[in-house]
Design an enzyme around this catalytic site. Sequence first.
Site, PDB file in Angstrom:
ATOM      1  N   HIS A 193      37.839  34.184  36.194  1.00 43.05           N
ATOM      2  CA  HIS A 193      38.640  35.401  36.320  1.00 43.05           C
ATOM      3  C   HIS A 193      39.985  35.190  35.632  1.00 43.05           C
ATOM      4  O   HIS A 193      40.419  34.050  35.404  1.00 43.05           O
ATOM      5  CB  HIS A 193      38.851  35.757  37.789  1.00 43.05           C
ATOM      6  CG  HIS A 193      37.631  36.302  38.462  1.00 43.05           C
ATOM      7  ND1 HIS A 193      37.660  36.931  39.688  1.00 43.05           N
ATOM      8  CD2 HIS A 193      36.317  36.322  38.071  1.00 43.05           C
ATOM      9  CE1 HIS A 193      36.442  37.311  40.026  1.00 43.05           C
ATOM     10  NE2 HIS A 193      35.611  36.938  39.061  1.00 43.05           N
ATOM     11  N   GLU A 200      43.020  35.531  36.682  1.00 46.88           N
ATOM     12  CA  GLU A 200      43.995  34.762  37.466  1.00 46.88           C
ATOM     13  C   GLU A 200      43.685  33.274  37.442  1.00 46.88           C
ATOM     14  O   GLU A 200      44.582  32.432  37.309  1.00 46.88           O
ATOM     15  CB  GLU A 200      44.003  35.244  38.921  1.00 46.88           C
ATOM     16  CG  GLU A 200      44.236  36.728  39.086  1.00 46.88           C
ATOM     17  CD  GLU A 200      42.937  37.494  39.258  1.00 46.88           C
ATOM     18  OE1 GLU A 200      42.083  37.414  38.344  1.00 46.88           O
ATOM     19  OE2 GLU A 200      42.786  38.171  40.288  1.00 46.88           O
ATOM     20  N   CYS A 222      40.671  38.969  44.018  1.00 42.20           N
ATOM     21  CA  CYS A 222      39.538  38.813  44.918  1.00 42.20           C
ATOM     22  C   CYS A 222      39.795  37.625  45.845  1.00 42.20           C
ATOM     23  O   CYS A 222      40.813  36.925  45.731  1.00 42.20           O
ATOM     24  CB  CYS A 222      38.253  38.601  44.125  1.00 42.20           C
ATOM     25  SG  CYS A 222      38.195  37.011  43.260  1.00 42.20           S
ATOM     26  N   CYS A 265      40.225  34.183  43.953  1.00 43.61           N
ATOM     27  CA  CYS A 265      41.512  34.022  43.278  1.00 43.61           C
ATOM     28  C   CYS A 265      42.651  33.921  44.280  1.00 43.61           C
ATOM     29  O   CYS A 265      43.604  33.155  44.082  1.00 43.61           O
ATOM     30  CB  CYS A 265      41.741  35.183  42.312  1.00 43.61           C
ATOM     31  SG  CYS A 265      40.551  35.217  40.951  1.00 43.61           S
TER      32      CYS A 265
END
Length: 376
Positions: A55, A57, A85, A88
């Site tokens: 992701h 992040e 999410c 993360c």
Amino acid sequence: MSKLDDTSWMQAALVEARAAQQAGEVPVGAVLVRDGQVIASGRNAPIACHDPTQHAEMAALRVAAQQLGNYRLDGCTLYVTLEPCAMCAGAMLHARLPRVVYGAADPKTGAAGSVVNLFAEPLLNHQTQIEGGVLAEECGALLQNFFSERRRAQRARRLASYPLRDDALRTPESAFADLPGYPWAAHHVSDLPALAGLRLHYLDEGPRQAPRSWLLLHGGAGWSYQYRHLLAALVEAGERVLVPDLIGFGKSDKPKQQAAHGQAWHVQVLLELMQRLDLRHVVLVEQGGTWHQLAQAAPERIAGLLTLQVPAPQGLAYRLPFPDAGHRAGPRAFAGWVVDRGSLPAQLPRLAERCALDQPAEARALAARAVEYFRL
């Protein structure tokens, strides 16, 4: 840090999100800042990297830790275009990140308040300051446009996978491209036994757990577009609504031979469709008594009958499905039907109405009356 600074850094994160979109990834971007300098940036890349943890992040956190030589990211702020999410959020807490700023909320997986709020858990040994909604509209629009385009592409691929029978015609999807007031997702089925490979198009909107379903059947001069205002009003009232294009009409396949359009055959197709979709407690909405046979054939599913008297639909939208005479076998056959209204179960709730379905106000008023009537 000032609101102006937050906006500026979120713009930088949006640059990363757009780069992810260009690469075919979900458009989420992130930048990590300390002392007014970008330490690291990241964008979604799980598809390209074959890595579910890739992701935006996570990518930014990994690069920043390497840059700073420390997995603790003291004094840093992470800007990300979408609410983090749970994965993360957990990484941010492990990194002792002081502050996180995000753009659009994520109602499906957001872990900063939308679904859960890991950052507000008092038992954890670190608390991270969270601020959401920075450039939320711009961040959200990027995601919405991405998923809308992806759904359109998926629908186009599905449409291309349906073979066309030699004895039938199909109006090109491009013919409906600029049709106003018809935003709903298309559904198709061709494997019902009665269809014998013909492709039937239908709309299916509203909550599946609704107490009743509405089956809206057009007449011989219309197609599902005629019900667009009534469909919208019923869905707004919390109802589930199914609107098929009968074979020979609208976006459904069109047999070339008029003899193919027997009324009993159309009834059988509709019975199989209701069974496939497990429609129960159905309010059947039909025009002029044309579909009384369906109510007779499925008493265990039909919970009410709304018979409409409507003006014949007029305008280009009703000519679009029929680019030439060869596409019009269905309307010609319907015009010659001798409608057998027959007897209906005495206990079946029935309502008769007049309505100009193409008039939004009339359709909304009809929906309100019908919902109240069939709630009894």
